[in-house]
Design a protein around this motif. Structure first.
Motif, PDB file in Angstrom:
ATOM      1  N   ALA A  95       6.245 -19.449   0.332  1.00 43.75           N
ATOM      2  CA  ALA A  95       5.443 -18.752   0.227  1.00 43.75           C
ATOM      3  C   ALA A  95       4.403 -17.792   1.219  1.00 43.75           C
ATOM      4  O   ALA A  95       4.023 -17.329   1.993  1.00 43.75           O
ATOM      5  CB  ALA A  95       4.066 -18.746  -0.790  1.00 43.75           C
ATOM      6  N   PRO A  96       3.983 -18.988   1.893  1.00 46.53           N
ATOM      7  CA  PRO A  96       3.242 -18.645   3.328  1.00 46.53           C
ATOM      8  C   PRO A  96       4.129 -18.087   4.210  1.00 46.53           C
ATOM      9  O   PRO A  96       3.693 -16.159   4.403  1.00 46.53           O
ATOM     10  CB  PRO A  96       3.034 -20.414   3.652  1.00 46.53           C
ATOM     11  CG  PRO A  96       2.774 -21.169   2.674  1.00 46.53           C
ATOM     12  CD  PRO A  96       4.235 -20.099   1.567  1.00 46.53           C
ATOM     13  N   VAL A  97       5.071 -18.381   3.897  1.00 38.81           N
ATOM     14  CA  VAL A  97       5.835 -17.781   5.407  1.00 38.81           C
ATOM     15  C   VAL A  97       6.507 -16.002   4.656  1.00 38.81           C
ATOM     16  O   VAL A  97       6.412 -15.148   5.701  1.00 38.81           O
ATOM     17  CB  VAL A  97       7.309 -18.766   5.659  1.00 38.81           C
ATOM     18  CG1 VAL A  97       8.180 -17.718   6.595  1.00 38.81           C
ATOM     19  CG2 VAL A  97       6.793 -20.063   6.507  1.00 38.81           C
ATOM     20  N   VAL A  98       6.984 -15.762   3.635  1.00 35.08           N
ATOM     21  CA  VAL A  98       6.891 -14.538   2.978  1.00 35.08           C
ATOM     22  C   VAL A  98       5.782 -14.064   3.425  1.00 35.08           C
ATOM     23  O   VAL A  98       5.934 -13.071   3.230  1.00 35.08           O
ATOM     24  CB  VAL A  98       7.490 -15.106   1.490  1.00 35.08           C
ATOM     25  CG1 VAL A  98       7.816 -13.490   1.308  1.00 35.08           C
ATOM     26  CG2 VAL A  98       8.783 -15.677   1.551  1.00 35.08           C
ATOM     27  N   ILE A  99       4.052 -13.767   3.219  1.00 39.78           N
ATOM     28  CA  ILE A  99       2.870 -13.574   2.812  1.00 39.78           C
ATOM     29  C   ILE A  99       2.822 -13.302   3.833  1.00 39.78           C
ATOM     30  O   ILE A  99       2.669 -12.601   4.258  1.00 39.78           O
ATOM     31  CB  ILE A  99       2.336 -14.459   1.970  1.00 39.78           C
ATOM     32  CG1 ILE A  99       2.516 -14.113   0.993  1.00 39.78           C
ATOM     33  CG2 ILE A  99       0.690 -13.072   2.298  1.00 39.78           C
ATOM     34  CD1 ILE A  99       1.297 -15.078  -0.096  1.00 39.78           C
ATOM     35  N   LEU A 100       3.305 -13.697   5.007  1.00 36.29           N
ATOM     36  CA  LEU A 100       2.639 -13.685   6.847  1.00 36.29           C
ATOM     37  C   LEU A 100       3.812 -12.522   7.396  1.00 36.29           C
ATOM     38  O   LEU A 100       3.470 -11.407   8.072  1.00 36.29           O
ATOM     39  CB  LEU A 100       3.232 -14.445   7.525  1.00 36.29           C
ATOM     40  CG  LEU A 100       1.083 -15.109   7.219  1.00 36.29           C
ATOM     41  CD1 LEU A 100       1.818 -16.479   7.770  1.00 36.29           C
ATOM     42  CD2 LEU A 100       0.807 -14.575   7.760  1.00 36.29           C
ATOM     43  N   THR A 101       5.414 -12.791   6.944  1.00 33.23           N
ATOM     44  CA  THR A 101       6.123 -12.047   6.993  1.00 33.23           C
ATOM     45  C   THR A 101       5.757 -10.820   6.549  1.00 33.23           C
ATOM     46  O   THR A 101       5.756  -9.690   7.233  1.00 33.23           O
ATOM     47  CB  THR A 101       7.532 -12.796   6.070  1.00 33.23           C
ATOM     48  OG1 THR A 101       8.201 -13.668   7.399  1.00 33.23           O
ATOM     49  CG2 THR A 101       9.080 -11.448   7.273  1.00 33.23           C
ATOM     50  N   LEU A 102       5.447 -10.208   5.508  1.00 34.93           N
ATOM     51  CA  LEU A 102       5.112  -9.241   4.766  1.00 34.93           C
ATOM     52  C   LEU A 102       4.145  -8.426   5.051  1.00 34.93           C
ATOM     53  O   LEU A 102       4.096  -7.312   5.185  1.00 34.93           O
ATOM     54  CB  LEU A 102       4.945  -9.362   2.943  1.00 34.93           C
ATOM     55  CG  LEU A 102       6.125  -9.644   1.835  1.00 34.93           C
ATOM     56  CD1 LEU A 102       6.136  -9.791   0.554  1.00 34.93           C
ATOM     57  CD2 LEU A 102       7.230  -8.509   2.195  1.00 34.93           C
ATOM     58  N   LEU A 103       3.025  -9.226   5.828  1.00 36.90           N
ATOM     59  CA  LEU A 103       1.463  -8.842   6.473  1.00 36.90           C
ATOM     60  C   LEU A 103       1.837  -7.849   7.445  1.00 36.90           C
ATOM     61  O   LEU A 103       1.675  -7.347   8.220  1.00 36.90           O
ATOM     62  CB  LEU A 103       0.878  -9.858   6.617  1.00 36.90           C
ATOM     63  CG  LEU A 103      -0.465 -10.077   5.791  1.00 36.90           C
ATOM     64  CD1 LEU A 103      -1.072 -11.084   5.467  1.00 36.90           C
ATOM     65  CD2 LEU A 103      -1.447  -8.905   5.198  1.00 36.90           C
ATOM     66  N   ALA A 104       2.872  -8.654   8.100  1.00 32.97           N
ATOM     67  CA  ALA A 104       3.615  -8.871   9.570  1.00 32.97           C
ATOM     68  C   ALA A 104       4.415  -7.109   9.430  1.00 32.97           C
ATOM     69  O   ALA A 104       3.852  -5.782   9.973  1.00 32.97           O
ATOM     70  CB  ALA A 104       4.242  -9.018  10.610  1.00 32.97           C
ATOM     71  N   VAL A 105       5.302  -6.995   9.232  1.00 29.99           N
ATOM     72  CA  VAL A 105       6.216  -6.017   8.380  1.00 29.99           C
ATOM     73  C   VAL A 105       4.889  -4.641   7.633  1.00 29.99           C
ATOM     74  O   VAL A 105       4.799  -2.883   8.371  1.00 29.99           O
ATOM     75  CB  VAL A 105       6.631  -6.087   7.105  1.00 29.99           C
ATOM     76  CG1 VAL A 105       7.793  -4.721   6.419  1.00 29.99           C
ATOM     77  CG2 VAL A 105       7.749  -6.692   8.127  1.00 29.99           C
ATOM     78  N   ALA A 106       3.399  -5.117   7.282  1.00 29.34           N
ATOM     79  CA  ALA A 106       2.609  -4.259   6.483  1.00 29.34           C
ATOM     80  C   ALA A 106       1.595  -3.353   7.915  1.00 29.34           C
ATOM     81  O   ALA A 106       1.980  -1.683   7.908  1.00 29.34           O
ATOM     82  CB  ALA A 106       2.253  -4.667   5.925  1.00 29.34           C
ATOM     83  N   ALA A 107       1.694  -4.263   8.210  1.00 25.96           N
ATOM     84  CA  ALA A 107       0.875  -4.013  10.451  1.00 25.96           C
ATOM     85  C   ALA A 107       2.107  -3.140  10.730  1.00 25.96           C
ATOM     86  O   ALA A 107       1.434  -2.234  11.683  1.00 25.96           O
ATOM     87  CB  ALA A 107       0.097  -4.971  11.144  1.00 25.96           C
ATOM     88  N   LEU A 108       3.206  -3.478  10.736  1.00 25.37           N
ATOM     89  CA  LEU A 108       4.269  -2.450  11.702  1.00 25.37           C
ATOM     90  C   LEU A 108       3.756  -1.147  10.708  1.00 25.37           C
ATOM     91  O   LEU A 108       3.507  -0.085  11.794  1.00 25.37           O
ATOM     92  CB  LEU A 108       5.367  -2.945  11.868  1.00 25.37           C
ATOM     93  CG  LEU A 108       6.310  -1.857  12.607  1.00 25.37           C
ATOM     94  CD1 LEU A 108       6.133  -1.820  13.842  1.00 25.37           C
ATOM     95  CD2 LEU A 108       8.150  -2.844  12.139  1.00 25.37           C
ATOM     96  N   ALA A 109       4.286  -0.542   9.562  1.00 26.00           N
ATOM     97  CA  ALA A 109       4.149   0.343   8.717  1.00 26.00           C
ATOM     98  C   ALA A 109       3.036   1.878   8.798  1.00 26.00           C
ATOM     99  O   ALA A 109       3.279   2.395   9.441  1.00 26.00           O
ATOM    100  CB  ALA A 109       4.493   0.045   7.418  1.00 26.00           C
ATOM    101  N   LEU A 110       1.775   0.158   8.367  1.00 25.87           N
ATOM    102  CA  LEU A 110       1.060   1.102   9.240  1.00 25.87           C
ATOM    103  C   LEU A 110       0.532   1.520  10.306  1.00 25.87           C
ATOM    104  O   LEU A 110      -0.104   2.798  10.594  1.00 25.87           O
ATOM    105  CB  LEU A 110      -0.744  -0.137   8.863  1.00 25.87           C
ATOM    106  CG  LEU A 110      -0.783   0.130   6.808  1.00 25.87           C
ATOM    107  CD1 LEU A 110      -1.142  -1.403   6.977  1.00 25.87           C
ATOM    108  CD2 LEU A 110      -0.534   1.711   6.329  1.00 25.87           C
TER     109      LEU A 110
END
Length: 115
Positions: A95-110
């Protein structure tokens, strides 16, 4: 979109900074987790440095958009590597790894959307 990037980048930078600090100071929980994943102790300073660099890059991306995008890509790749490491070690506390990965992808998209 810029405000969204700023919020996500700040949250992710905070998480990365805390993790880098705990890794640099060899927090027993971090060391235990890394040992469980068969990560050599000698890698801890390098991994902490990568996390700290990612945090700095994300925050610098507020002023220099390409740097924020590059940092988000780097952080996402770091956590994809972490995900692979967890799976290879048959550690399914993801869970922590997946959440941080998704946050990084969201940061890139934004970051891309706000440029």
């Amino acid at each position: 979109m810029f405000i969204g990037y700023a919020v996500v980048a700040a949250l992710l930078a905070f998480a990365l900074s805390a993790s880098a600090f705990l890794t640099f100071t060899r927090n027993p929980q971090i060391v235990g987790s890394m040992t469980k994943l068969d990560v050599p102790d000698s890698w801890l300073p390098r991994l902490a440095t990568l996390k700290a660099a990612g945090a700095i890059g994300l925050l610098a991306g507020l002023a220099v958009p390409p740097l924020g995008g590059a940092a988000a890509i780097g952080v996402a790749l770091y956590f994809v590597g972490a995900l692979v490491t967890h799976l290879r070690a048959k550690d399914y506390e993801l869970a922590p790894v997946v959440i941080l990965t998704l946050l990084a992808v969201a940061a890139l998209a934004l970051r891309i959307a706000s440029a």
